[in-house]
Design a protein around this motif. Structure first.
Motif, PDB file in Angstrom:
ATOM      1  N   ALA A 398     -88.178 -72.162  43.163  1.00  0.00           N
ATOM      2  CA  ALA A 398     -89.173 -71.551  42.275  1.00  0.00           C
ATOM      3  C   ALA A 398     -90.581 -71.772  42.806  1.00  0.00           C
ATOM      4  CB  ALA A 398     -89.043 -72.124  40.865  1.00  0.00           C
ATOM      5  N   TRP A 399     -90.875 -72.991  43.222  1.00  0.00           N
ATOM      6  CA  TRP A 399     -92.189 -73.338  43.746  1.00  0.00           C
ATOM      7  C   TRP A 399     -92.459 -72.577  45.040  1.00  0.00           C
ATOM      8  CZ3 TRP A 399     -96.816 -74.174  43.032  1.00  0.00           C
ATOM      9  CH2 TRP A 399     -97.642 -75.026  43.780  1.00  0.00           C
ATOM     10  N   ALA A 400     -91.466 -72.491  45.889  1.00  0.00           N
ATOM     11  CA  ALA A 400     -91.617 -71.777  47.160  1.00  0.00           C
ATOM     12  C   ALA A 400     -91.892 -70.292  46.935  1.00  0.00           C
ATOM     13  CB  ALA A 400     -90.365 -71.959  48.010  1.00  0.00           C
ATOM     14  N   SER A 401     -91.214 -69.706  45.952  1.00  0.00           N
ATOM     15  CA  SER A 401     -91.392 -68.278  45.695  1.00  0.00           C
ATOM     16  C   SER A 401     -92.805 -67.957  45.218  1.00  0.00           C
ATOM     17  CB  SER A 401     -90.374 -67.792  44.662  1.00  0.00           C
ATOM     18  OG  SER A 401     -90.637 -68.352  43.387  1.00  0.00           O
ATOM     19  N   LEU A 402     -93.463 -68.902  44.560  1.00  0.00           N
ATOM     20  CA  LEU A 402     -94.846 -68.693  44.129  1.00  0.00           C
ATOM     21  C   LEU A 402     -95.814 -68.815  45.301  1.00  0.00           C
ATOM     22  CD1 LEU A 402     -94.891 -70.671  40.747  1.00  0.00           C
ATOM     23  CD2 LEU A 402     -95.049 -68.186  41.038  1.00  0.00           C
ATOM     24  N   ILE A 403     -95.586 -69.787  46.164  1.00  0.00           N
ATOM     25  CA  ILE A 403     -96.478 -70.008  47.306  1.00  0.00           C
ATOM     26  C   ILE A 403     -96.525 -68.786  48.224  1.00  0.00           C
ATOM     27  CG2 ILE A 403     -96.754 -71.331  49.453  1.00  0.00           C
ATOM     28  CD1 ILE A 403     -95.804 -73.793  47.926  1.00  0.00           C
ATOM     29  N   GLU A 404     -95.373 -68.197  48.492  1.00  0.00           N
ATOM     30  CA  GLU A 404     -95.334 -67.124  49.496  1.00  0.00           C
ATOM     31  C   GLU A 404     -95.907 -65.791  49.009  1.00  0.00           C
ATOM     32  OE1 GLU A 404     -91.298 -66.738  50.680  1.00  0.00           O
ATOM     33  OE2 GLU A 404     -90.551 -66.230  48.693  1.00  0.00           O
ATOM     34  N   VAL A 405     -96.129 -65.653  47.688  1.00  0.00           N
ATOM     35  CA  VAL A 405     -96.714 -64.398  47.193  1.00  0.00           C
ATOM     36  C   VAL A 405     -98.182 -64.558  46.802  1.00  0.00           C
ATOM     37  CG1 VAL A 405     -94.495 -63.545  46.358  1.00  0.00           C
ATOM     38  CG2 VAL A 405     -95.989 -64.811  44.786  1.00  0.00           C
ATOM     39  N   LEU A 406     -98.703 -65.780  46.892  1.00  0.00           N
ATOM     40  CA  LEU A 406    -100.067 -66.036  46.446  1.00  0.00           C
ATOM     41  C   LEU A 406    -101.055 -65.729  47.569  1.00  0.00           C
ATOM     42  CD1 LEU A 406    -101.296 -66.989  43.781  1.00  0.00           C
ATOM     43  CD2 LEU A 406    -101.390 -69.298  44.713  1.00  0.00           C
ATOM     44  N   HIS A 407    -101.404 -64.471  47.685  1.00  0.00           N
ATOM     45  CA  HIS A 407    -102.396 -64.048  48.685  1.00  0.00           C
ATOM     46  C   HIS A 407    -103.167 -62.861  48.133  1.00  0.00           C
ATOM     47  CE1 HIS A 407     -99.984 -60.489  49.869  1.00  0.00           C
ATOM     48  NE2 HIS A 407     -98.952 -61.267  49.651  1.00  0.00           N
ATOM     49  N   PRO A 408    -104.378 -62.600  48.636  1.00  0.00           N
ATOM     50  CA  PRO A 408    -105.174 -61.472  48.144  1.00  0.00           C
ATOM     51  C   PRO A 408    -104.409 -60.167  48.267  1.00  0.00           C
ATOM     52  CG  PRO A 408    -106.497 -62.902  49.539  1.00  0.00           C
ATOM     53  CD  PRO A 408    -105.077 -63.367  49.682  1.00  0.00           C
ATOM     54  N   LYS A 409    -104.659 -59.269  47.316  1.00  0.00           N
ATOM     55  CA  LYS A 409    -103.903 -58.022  47.250  1.00  0.00           C
ATOM     56  C   LYS A 409    -104.792 -56.813  47.561  1.00  0.00           C
ATOM     57  CE  LYS A 409    -100.008 -59.892  45.844  1.00  0.00           C
ATOM     58  NZ  LYS A 409    -100.332 -61.290  46.136  1.00  0.00           N
ATOM     59  N   THR A 410    -104.181 -55.817  48.170  1.00  0.00           N
ATOM     60  CA  THR A 410    -104.857 -54.536  48.332  1.00  0.00           C
ATOM     61  C   THR A 410    -104.810 -53.806  46.993  1.00  0.00           C
ATOM     62  OG1 THR A 410    -102.836 -53.350  48.922  1.00  0.00           O
ATOM     63  CG2 THR A 410    -104.071 -54.405  50.724  1.00  0.00           C
ATOM     64  N   ALA A 411    -105.582 -52.723  46.869  1.00  0.00           N
ATOM     65  CA  ALA A 411    -105.570 -51.943  45.624  1.00  0.00           C
ATOM     66  C   ALA A 411    -104.172 -51.401  45.353  1.00  0.00           C
ATOM     67  CB  ALA A 411    -106.583 -50.799  45.718  1.00  0.00           C
ATOM     68  N   LEU A 412    -103.473 -50.970  46.419  1.00  0.00           N
ATOM     69  CA  LEU A 412    -102.122 -50.430  46.253  1.00  0.00           C
ATOM     70  C   LEU A 412    -101.156 -51.511  45.776  1.00  0.00           C
ATOM     71  CD1 LEU A 412    -100.298 -47.966  46.555  1.00  0.00           C
ATOM     72  CD2 LEU A 412     -99.885 -48.644  48.937  1.00  0.00           C
ATOM     73  N   GLU A 413    -101.271 -52.697  46.345  1.00  0.00           N
ATOM     74  CA  GLU A 413    -100.406 -53.808  45.929  1.00  0.00           C
ATOM     75  C   GLU A 413    -100.665 -54.202  44.480  1.00  0.00           C
ATOM     76  OE1 GLU A 413     -99.705 -56.327  50.088  1.00  0.00           O
ATOM     77  OE2 GLU A 413    -101.599 -56.546  48.983  1.00  0.00           O
ATOM     78  N   GLU A 414    -101.929 -54.189  44.084  1.00  0.00           N
ATOM     79  CA  GLU A 414    -102.257 -54.554  42.703  1.00  0.00           C
ATOM     80  C   GLU A 414    -101.681 -53.526  41.723  1.00  0.00           C
ATOM     81  OE1 GLU A 414    -106.063 -56.095  40.046  1.00  0.00           O
ATOM     82  OE2 GLU A 414    -106.379 -55.333  42.079  1.00  0.00           O
TER      83      GLU A 414
END
Length: 562
Positions: A398-414
Motif C-alpha cells: 500500500a505504501w509503495a503504491s502511493l510513493i510511485e504515483v506521487l509526482h506532478p501531473k500534466t493537465a491530461l493526467e489530472e
C-alpha cells in the motif's frame, strides 16, 4: 537574505499586534461573575431571544466571552486577531443570530484584518473585502469577535507556525488541538466562542473537534458559503475545500446550521446551491436507520483507544435497537491514491511557494515535497525495493503504491484522475445503496490527539479516515464518545514483536509510534458519522441519535470544564 529578514520582522510585528490588542480589548479580570456564567451557559436560541427582547446587550456578552477568550489564549495561544470592540460596534439587533459569538479561522477574509494562512508574507496586510459568510453572519446579528490560529500552509495535524507560535490542546499542552482549525477548537473548549467557522480540505474541522471533545459537521461542496475562505491550494476544484462550523454542543451546531441556511446563503455566495433547510426526524421514521462500520481503512489500522471508542458507539446503537453491520466499502487505498495525486498535482508548489527563506513548515508536508521532487524512476525504484524487501511479503504494498504515483501531473493526467474520482464516487454510492447503509461509522483518525512535533511521524497518509469523505464530497460529523484510558487502551507487552506490528506497513508504524495511552490519558476520543452528499440535515440527525444512545446507556460524553 532579505526574505529571511522580512519573515522575522513580520512575525515579530504580528505577535506584537496580537499582544497589544489583547491588552487593550480583553477584560482585566478573567473570573466569571454569576451573570457571566449564565450568559456563557445560554444556548443559541436563548441568546438570540434575550438579545432580541433587549434583556441582554452585546457589551455584556462580549464581557463574558472576552474573559473566556483571555483564559483560552493565555493557556493555549489560540487567537490570531481580536475585535471585541468591532463586534459590538457592528452588532445588528432583531435577527436570527443576534448576540451569538462566532469566531473565525484566520483564513477567512474579514475587511481590515489579515488573512495569513500561517504565512508571514500575508501578515500585516489587511484584506479589503469580507467573505460572503462574514457578510451573512453580520446581517444575521452574530458577534464576530476573534480570529483563531492556524499552522503554516494549513496542512498539518498540529497548529504551529513561525507567525503565531504553537497552539496547544486544552486537555494536555503536550498535545495538539488538531489540524488547521486547532486554534478555534481550543477556544471552543474554553467556551470562548459559541461557534467556530473553519475550513476542511482533508479533516481540518473534524480533527480539531475530535481532539478537543467538540462537535463538527463537514458540509458537502456548495451548502455553506466558501468564497473568501482561503486555502493553500487555491483553485483546487477536484477535491474542494469546504467551510463548516464547530460547536461545543450538538444542539448549538444544529441550530447554527439551520439559521445560516435560513439566511439563504446562495444570495451571498454564488457557489452555494439554493437548497433550503430540510429538517429530519428519524425518531418517528417507519424504519430505523442502518449503520455500517468501517473498522480499518486498509492502510493504517486505528490504535486501541480509537478502536475502543468505535466499539462503544456500535454497542450503544445496538442496545437502542439499531442495525449495526460491518460495511464493505470500495477500496479505501484507491480513494487516497486518487485524492493525493489530485492534491499534489502541482508538485506541492501552491503550498510551499509562499514560504520565505527561513520559514518553517511541518515535517509531513516537507516529506511529501521531498518525494515529489525525486525523479519518477527513483520513486519507482523505492517502491520496488519496498515491495520486494519488506517482510512479510506484501507488508508495504500500500505504501509503495502511493510513493510511485506521487509526482506532478500534466493537465491530461489530472483530467484522467477526475474521471477516476467520479467512477470511485459512483462505486461508493452503489455500495451504500446495495448494502442498505444510512450512516457510516468510523474513526476520524487512527490516533488520539497528536503529540507536539509529531506530524511528520503521523504523516499525511494517516489523514485517510477523514480525507476520504472530502474526495467523495460526503457530509461527515464528529461526535465525542469518551476519553483515553491509560490502562484500558495500553498496547500489549512486547508490541513490536507482535503479529499485528509485523504486518503494519512503514507508514502505519510511523503513526503507531506516536501512540502512548499512558501519556494520552484523559484526551478526548470521538467517532465520525458519515452520510451522503448534501445530507447535512440527515447527518446531524444521525449524530443526535448516537448522542442520545450514549446518554441512554449512561455513557454520555462529559467535556472538561476549564
Amino acid at each position: 537574505m532579505f526574505s529571511s529578514s522580512e519573515h522575522h520582522e513580520d512575525c515579530v510585528r504580528k505577535q506584537k499586534d496580537i499582544a497589544q490588542k489583547f491588552a487593550r480589548q480583553m477584560p482585566c479580570a478573567t473570573t466569571l461573575t454569576e451573570e457571566d456564567q449564565r450568559i456563557i451557559g445560554l444556548s443559541i436560541p436563548q441568546l438570540v431571544s434575550e438579545c432580541n427582547s433587549e434583556k441582554l446587550d452585546p457589551a455584556s456578552i462580549m464581557c463574558a466571552y472576552g474573559k473566556r477568550c483571555s483564559s483560552a489564549h493565555s493557556a493555549t495561544n489560540c487567537l490570531a486577531d481580536i475585535m471585541l470592540d468591532e463586534a459590538i460596534h457592528k452588532y445588528t439587533p432583531n435577527k436570527s443570530l443576534s448576540g451569538v459569538p462566532v469566531s473565525l479561522k484566520d483564513c477567512i477574509d474579514l475587511e481590515g484584518h489579515d488573512t495569513t494562512l500561517g504565512y508571514s508574507a500575508n501578515a500585516n496586510r489587511p484584506v479589503r473585502e469580507s467573505a460572503p459568510i462574514v457578510r451573512l453572519l453580520r446581517d444575521a446579528g452574530a458577534l464576530l469577535h476573534v480570529k483563531t490560529t492556524v499552522p503554516t500552509g494549513l496542512f498539518s495535524f498540529e497548529t504551529d507556525s513561525d507567525l503565531f507560535g504553537t497552539t496547544t490542546n486544552p486537555y494536555n499542552p503536550k498535545f495538539s488541538p488538531g489540524a488547521s482549525t486547532g486554534g478555534g477548537a481550543a477556544l471552543l473548549a474554553y467556551q470562548g466562542s459559541k461557534i467556530e467557522v473553519g475550513t476542511d480540505s482533508g479533516g481540518s474541522v473534524r480533527y480539531p473537534a475530535a481532539f478537543c471533545g467538540l462537535y463538527a459537521l463537514k458540509s458537502s461542496s456548495g451548502r455553506f458559503p466558501t468564497t473568501g475562505c482561503g486555502s493553500s491550494v487555491a483553485g483546487w476544484e477536484s477535491v474542494p475545500s469546504v467551510t463548516s462550523p464547530i460547536a461545543r454542543k450538538l444542539e448549538d451546531l444544529a441550530e447554527f446550521w439551520a439559521r445560516v441556511v435560513g439566511m439563504k446563503p446562495w444570495e451571498y455566495d454564488p457557489t452555494c446551491v439554493p437548497v433550503p433547510w430540510r429538517p429530519v426526524d428519524l425518531s418517528v421514521a417507519t424504519r430505523k436507520p442502518k449503520w455500517g462500520i468501517i473498522w480499518d481503512d486498509g492502510v493504517i489500522p486505528p490504535t486501541p483507544a480509537c478502536t475502543r471508542a468505535l466499539k462503544v458507539a456500535a454497542e450503544v446503537l445496538k442496545k437502542q435497537g439499531y442495525e449495526v453491520v460491518d460495511f464493505e466499502p470500495p477500496n479505501c487505498l484507491e480513494g487516497l491514491s486518487i485524492g493525493f495525486q489530485l492534491m499534489f498535482a502541482d508538485g506541492g508548489a501552491s503550498i510551499t511557494s509562499p514560504l520565505r527563506s527561513g520559514e518553517t513548515i511541518n515535517d509531513a508536508v516537507s516529506t511529501v515535497r521531498s518525494v515529489l521532487q525525486l525523479p519518477l524512476f527513483a520513486k519507482r525504484l523505492m517502491a520496488t525495493i519496498l515491495r520486494y524487501t519488506s517482510r512479510p511479503a506484501g507488508r508495504n504494498d500500500a505504501w509503495a503504491s502511493l510513493i510511485e504515483v506521487l509526482h506532478p501531473k500534466t493537465a491530461l493526467e489530472e483530467r484522467d484522475l477526475v474521471v477516476q474520482r467520479d467512477a470511485y464516487r459512483a462505486a461508493w454510492y452503489k455500495a451504500m445503496k446495495d448494502q442498505g447503509i444510512d450512516f457510516i461509522l468510523t474513526v476520524p483518525h487512527a490516533c488520539p490527539p497528536t503529540p507536539k512535533g509529531k506530524t511528520g511521524a503521523a504523516s499525511l497518509v494517516s489523514a485517510n479516515y477523514a480525507f476520504l469523505y472530502n474526495i467523495l464530497d460526503y457530509c461527515a460529523g464528529i461526535v465525542p464518545i469518551t476519553h483515553v484510558d491509560g490502562a484500558l487502551d495500553a498496547l500489549p507487552p512486547n508490541f513490536e514483536r507482535s503479529e499485528l506490528y509485523n504486518k503494519l506497513n512503514d507508514a502505519a508504524r510511523g503513526t503507531w509510534s506516536i501512540y502512548d495511552a499512558a501519556a494520552m490519558e484523559g484526551l478526548p476520543l470521538s467517532v465520525q458519522v458519515v452520510g451522503g452528499r448534501l445530507e447535512e440535515e440527515k447527518v446531524l440527525e444521525g449524530m443526535r441519535l448516537l448522542k442520545d444512545a450514549l446518554t441512554a446507556c449512561g455513557k454520555g460524553f462529559k467535556p472538561k470544564v476549564f
